[in-house]
Design an enzyme around this catalytic site. Structure first.
Site, PDB file in Angstrom:
ATOM      1  N   GLU A 257      -3.817  11.215 -12.728  1.00  0.00           N
ATOM      2  CA  GLU A 257      -2.451  10.795 -13.054  1.00  0.00           C
ATOM      3  C   GLU A 257      -1.669  10.446 -11.789  1.00  0.00           C
ATOM      4  O   GLU A 257      -0.738   9.661 -11.821  1.00  0.00           O
ATOM      5  CB  GLU A 257      -1.754  11.924 -13.834  1.00  0.00           C
TER       6      GLU A 257
ATOM      7  N   LYS B 257       2.460   6.034 -25.901  1.00  0.00           N
ATOM      8  CA  LYS B 257       3.489   6.736 -26.681  1.00  0.00           C
ATOM      9  C   LYS B 257       4.305   5.723 -27.489  1.00  0.00           C
ATOM     10  O   LYS B 257       4.594   5.935 -28.667  1.00  0.00           O
ATOM     11  CB  LYS B 257       4.420   7.529 -25.757  1.00  0.00           C
TER      12      LYS B 257
ATOM     13  N   HIS C 152     -29.387  18.400 -16.449  1.00  0.00           N
ATOM     14  CA  HIS C 152     -30.365  18.036 -17.470  1.00  0.00           C
ATOM     15  C   HIS C 152     -29.885  16.875 -18.327  1.00  0.00           C
ATOM     16  O   HIS C 152     -30.457  16.582 -19.370  1.00  0.00           O
ATOM     17  CB  HIS C 152     -30.686  19.263 -18.333  1.00  0.00           C
TER      18      HIS C 152
HETATM   19  O1  PA5 Z   1       2.051  15.760 -15.043  1.00  0.00           O
HETATM   20  C1  PA5 Z   1       2.843  15.392 -15.904  1.00  0.00           C
HETATM   21  O2  PA5 Z   1       4.013  15.118 -15.635  1.00  0.00           O
HETATM   22  C2  PA5 Z   1       2.423  15.254 -17.354  1.00  0.00           C
HETATM   23  O3  PA5 Z   1       1.080  15.561 -17.511  1.00  0.00           O
HETATM   24  C3  PA5 Z   1       3.242  16.195 -18.228  1.00  0.00           C
HETATM   25  O4  PA5 Z   1       3.080  17.496 -17.777  1.00  0.00           O
HETATM   26  C4  PA5 Z   1       2.857  16.093 -19.700  1.00  0.00           C
HETATM   27  O5  PA5 Z   1       2.980  14.769 -20.148  1.00  0.00           O
HETATM   28  C5  PA5 Z   1       3.726  16.989 -20.556  1.00  0.00           C
HETATM   29  O6  PA5 Z   1       5.072  16.674 -20.407  1.00  0.00           O
HETATM   30  P1  PA5 Z   1       6.209  17.667 -20.853  1.00  0.00           P
HETATM   31  O7  PA5 Z   1       6.111  18.904 -20.039  1.00  0.00           O
HETATM   32  O8  PA5 Z   1       7.487  16.923 -20.590  1.00  0.00           O
HETATM   33  O9  PA5 Z   1       6.000  17.950 -22.307  1.00  0.00           O
END
Ligand code: PA5
Length: 447
Positions: A298, A428, A319
């Protein structure tokens, strides 16, 4: 820091890594300056709010007294860090006292919800909620994420049915934005115990905030040790006070492990090794690898750049994927997570015959690793070995900080912002459109 980073098999010249020193230094200084957005995690272990830690620990004690099961509801950065630590350090063997060299662990059982939208997955969790004394910990920084909000509504309804509204509210712990979002509004209105996610720390860098610390402490894991380990790893990057003056200090020794690892990763990507495979020989590290995949994927995967993070569990995956590694398309390098003292061990009985009889399982596991490294060296696979002394909260804290710093410095070298995730919004928006379409098709009103 006690992690040992071995770059001797990375197949990149020392001089190439050294040549990146000024750029890595620049990236590192930007992180430590306090002027870059979302870098609150850099100083977190050094400047931890001890009052807040005390309230987190008190809440964890309360959970342990009231409940035998804590359901942690969250997705991405709001659950992976806690799960990584808990799955590595909370084991039934240790709980039962069958592993004499480990301290006793008196935490509650943890289940994770809201990290997918599967009905059957959540049905099983609902059954556990009905069977056991349960508390809920709902975590969402934005307070708006679909998956955890669905799971929370489902599990909260069940909690109310089981305990009644007044008691259910006492069993709900929320971790969210200090001021805004649906979850914050609800928590304030209903009087849940609530903790804030610091504004300047993004989800995937938040494991050492209440986001990770509350579930980890409830699981019976020593979070003070976790923070102490992270502090030790962070000490290599900055010094706060010197002769009364705040002094920024970042990777002063350009041989700092995280910097060299970041430089190697950056150079490997440039040489066409676009996949980094995290390999581990302790299955308890599976969720740590998931956390690494989120952290790096990410943070780096944007603007057409970034290493694709993958993970393999050895010897199981030898394996299956072992064939690809040895003879397949060479687009990857390997980062081996090697635990020097894995803890409990079992001696293999005589009936196993030579050469196994009398050796310990951990000994054979290590032989497997040595064999894999030798075989992969023969076909020229670049390898980085990260040696972890033991799986303890202290060393885990070091691992967390070390990888966060590596990730952020690599982001600087790649010229991308490692703290945003614009790409995840796309699915989303499409999912919302589809939900609207279904609502209209069923004769409902458009929102
Ligand atoms: O690293 C990040 O920002 C994302 O992975 C969020 O943690 C994830 O989308 C969850 O978001 P939130 O804590 O707003 O529900």
């Amino acid at each position: 820091m006690n992690l040992a980073i071995d770059l001797s098999k990375v197949r990149i010249k020392e001089a190439e890594i050294d040549a990146l020193a000024p750029r890595a230094e620049e990236a590192c200084l930007a992180l430590c300056s306090g002027n870059t957005e979302f870098t609150g995690w850099v100083r977190l272990p050094q400047e931890y709010d001890h009052e807040e830690l005390a309230t987190v620990l008190a809440a964890a004690e309360e959970i342990k007294k009231k409940c035998s099961l804590l359901i942690v509801i969250g997705i991405g950065g709001s659950y992976l860090g806690a799960r990584a630590v808990i799955e590595a350090l909370q084991s039934q063997t240790i709980l039962d006292g069958n592993c004499p060299d480990k301290a006793e662990n008196r935490g509650v059982r943890i289940l994770f919800a809201g990290n997918n939208i599967s009905g059957i997955y959540h049905m099983e969790i609902l059954h556990a909620l009905m069977r056991e004394e349960t508390c809920l910990c709902v975590i969402s920084k934005s307070g708006m994420t679909t998956e955890p909000l669905i799971a929370f509504t489902v599990l909260k309804d069940a909690l109310i049915r089981k305990y009644g509204e007044k008691e259910a509210k006492k069993r709900i712990y929320a971790i969210t934005d200090r001021q805004k979002g649906v979850l914050r509004e609800e928590a304030d209105r209903e009087g849940y115990t609530v903790f804030a996610v610091p504004e300047d720390i993004g989800g995937r860098y938040s494991v050492l905030t209440p986001v990770g610390l509350l579930p980890i402490a409830a699981a019976g894991i020593d979070v003070k040790e976790l923070l102490a380990g992270a502090k030790e790893a962070g000490a290599a990057f900055w010094v706060s006070e010197e002769a009364g003056h705040r002094k920024e200090f970042c990777g002063g020794d350009e041989k700092t492990a995280a910097y060299r690892y970041a430089a190697a990763r950056y150079l490997l990507e440039k040489k066409g090794k676009t996949v980094e495979i995290f390999e581990y020989y302790e299955p308890r590290l599976a969720y740590f690898a998931e956390w690494l995949k989120q952290l790096f994927g990410e943070s780096e995967g944007k603007e057409g750049k970034g290493l694709f993070p993958a993970s393999l569990s050895f010897s199981a995956d030898l394996h299956s994927m072992g064939q690809f590694l040895q003879e397949g398309r060479q687009i990857f390098f390997e980062t081996i997570l090697y635990v020097k003292k894995p803890g409990c061990d079992i001696i293999i009985p005589e009936s196993a015959g030579i050469p196994l009889a009398g050796k310990s399982m951990n000994q054979v596991n290590e032989a497997a690793m040595i064999g894999v490294i030798a075989a992969h060296e023969k076909v020229g696979i670049p390898m980085i070995k990260i040696e972890i002394p033991e799986l303890t909260p202290y060393y885990f804290g070091q691992m967390i900080y070390f990888f966060e710093m590596t990730c952020a410095v690599t982001g600087g070298l790649m010229g991308i912002n490692p703290f945003n995730q614009p790409g995840v919004e796309s699915y989303k928006a499409e999912m919302q459109k589809e939900l609207q379409r279904q609502t209209v098709a069923l004769g409902g009103a458009e929102v």
